[in-house]
Design an enzyme around this catalytic site. Structure first.
Site, PDB file in Angstrom:
ATOM      1  N   THR A 149     -46.512  46.536  49.387  1.00  0.00           N
ATOM      2  CA  THR A 149     -46.714  47.390  50.554  1.00  0.00           C
ATOM      3  C   THR A 149     -46.315  46.692  51.844  1.00  0.00           C
ATOM      4  O   THR A 149     -45.680  47.280  52.726  1.00  0.00           O
ATOM      5  CB  THR A 149     -48.196  47.813  50.629  1.00  0.00           C
ATOM      6  OG1 THR A 149     -48.486  48.652  49.512  1.00  0.00           O
ATOM      7  CG2 THR A 149     -48.489  48.573  51.917  1.00  0.00           C
ATOM      8  N   SER A 205     -45.863  46.385  43.263  1.00  0.00           N
ATOM      9  CA  SER A 205     -46.434  45.544  42.204  1.00  0.00           C
ATOM     10  C   SER A 205     -46.941  46.353  41.018  1.00  0.00           C
ATOM     11  O   SER A 205     -47.192  45.805  39.953  1.00  0.00           O
ATOM     12  CB  SER A 205     -47.524  44.628  42.760  1.00  0.00           C
ATOM     13  OG  SER A 205     -48.716  45.336  42.997  1.00  0.00           O
TER      14      SER A 205
END
Lengths: 169, 169, 169, 169
Positions: free
Chosen positions: C12, C55
């Site tokens: 992010t 991820s």
């Protein structure tokens, strides 16, 4: 395609922080940095860095120089507007002079500045520059202050120190 | 849960723009505004607004007051660290005094400040505050300057005016 | 002089806005842009752009690659710390693996990320990066998550999805 | 004193980051937050939060609702301009409809939006909002898109997806 020239003279809008003395000074124009945050379609911009002065320190000679510079820009082929970045304290002195001496204007001549430097987080500089650039496309020929959401036409514009903005007398 | 008290004294970090005079002044603490941009888990913060001074104008009495204030904070139950926001020009004078007079420290006492005011877009204030708050959790007891990625322990820390940062003598 | 290598993997923190689709994507590392806003004295930084992944999409092979990359960096002469920028959703999976497989650490290995992309005005990315860089100088050897004012040492660190931060189990 | 009503409908300009899903969504209007960064003299603003939609999901009913809302605002005493915040993808569909159905306009009706959400650091939202608010004072009655330094009058305005701006056909 509009063609605008920005004449920079200094003022609060362009003040930068001097780390050595811890004060705000007019050292160089930062209008290019301001413009990097804007998207302007169909626009050709010229920047003319004329002087870097707090407008309280402007002399009659400085104002003559601004007048002759603006006159020169107005003579360029295809010009559609002129912007003058100027300290707010004597912006209206310069505006009245431009209004009195520039006869037969074909395009708008717009003065703008800021109450807080562009380098400060909470500044009115980018708002005023955005409005002034937009105004060159839509205002009738004349000399104006554009600031804080408004276009005020000379003659008869003054700074209201208490409200820290401009208004008509 | 860590418990940190921030003692504010003014300095460049907390200078604000005075529209009337067009200058930067120490008028009130803006540390609460700075903290609003940070996320700090498991942390209880107290803000103690002690004075609002350019550190060049600090007197011996001011430094006595800082010392006695920090001493008072260190006596509070559960305290895990003390932060002093301070102008950089005489930060090391205050740091040496705290180092000399605070015997038997159980937690870190950290001084920090900034070369450019928090109110400026391009400021080191938030970085230094972030580092100093983090440092209270990980440094051994002692008196430090935390700034620009480093923790420097007193005695023997000085400001390098040319590089505009701190270093060990 | 400390010497830190930053291994970037996406997440992010590094998501950028894709104008064509109106979504946030991992396309390239923007850590260099983040670093331009920080002042780090006596620091030599290397950036190793390893991958650009959310991820949630990381595979076992990706984690093997991160492990071998970090191992390689740890073998460089003079290295004083390693930072891994990583998405928060599986950061702790990677952290546990690094903790289990990197024996005899001589310097800290720190993972960090963000709950909101650096490109957003209200992001925790710069705070976490600032803390993580500072932490490399002061933490004992080990594998950590550094975020939101805290250093949490592996093993036993998990993401708390509800609070949107990390904590010890 | 000018009196402007801002009708908000959503769109990219007003998208906010949803931490739970890591995506950008239209959830509520953030125009009040945007306005807090502007100084507007002699201006009375009303905000009418009508809907929060990506404009790709707007239905015929939604456009009917926008039309009837704007018509209602235009009937208010003293109104000097109407602003509609709208997603860019179908802004011109709504603009053509307003242009076709609002006969005998006495003031400008201006649509604006953004290519990047206001919440992103590098957004065109505040520029477009600044221009659109200024435009309400200076444009002749009619329906316009105001964006990226230009005012484009309906009918005949389209989005150029490649250039990510608006233009006349």
């Amino acid at each position: 395609m509009r063609k605008i020239t920005i004449v920079t003279t200094g003022g609060t809008l362009e003040k930068v922080y001097d780390d050595a003395t811890g004060t705000l000074v007019n050292r160089h124009s930062n209008v290019a940095h301001m413009l990097s945050g804007l998207r302007l379609e169909e626009t050709r911009l010229c920047i003319h860095e004329l002087m870097n002065k707090d407008s309280l320190h402007m002399t009659d000679e400085d104002r003559e120089l601004i007048l002759s510079t603006v006159r020169g820009v107005l003579g360029e082929p295809g010009i559609t507007g002129v912007l003058v970045l100027h300290g707010t304290d004597t912006m209206c002195v310069t505006g009245e002079k431009l209004c009195a001496e520039l006869a037969g204007l074909a395009v708008p001549v717009i003065l703008t500045g800021a109450m807080r430097p562009f380098e400060m987080k909470d500044s009115d500089a980018l708002q005023n520059l955005t409005e002034a650039l937009f105004a060159t496309s839509v205002l009738a020929p004349g000399v104006y202050v554009v600031s804080h959401g408004r276009a005020l036409r000379f003659p008869g514009v003054v700074k209201n120190r208490e409200k820290r903005t401009f208004e008509h007398v």
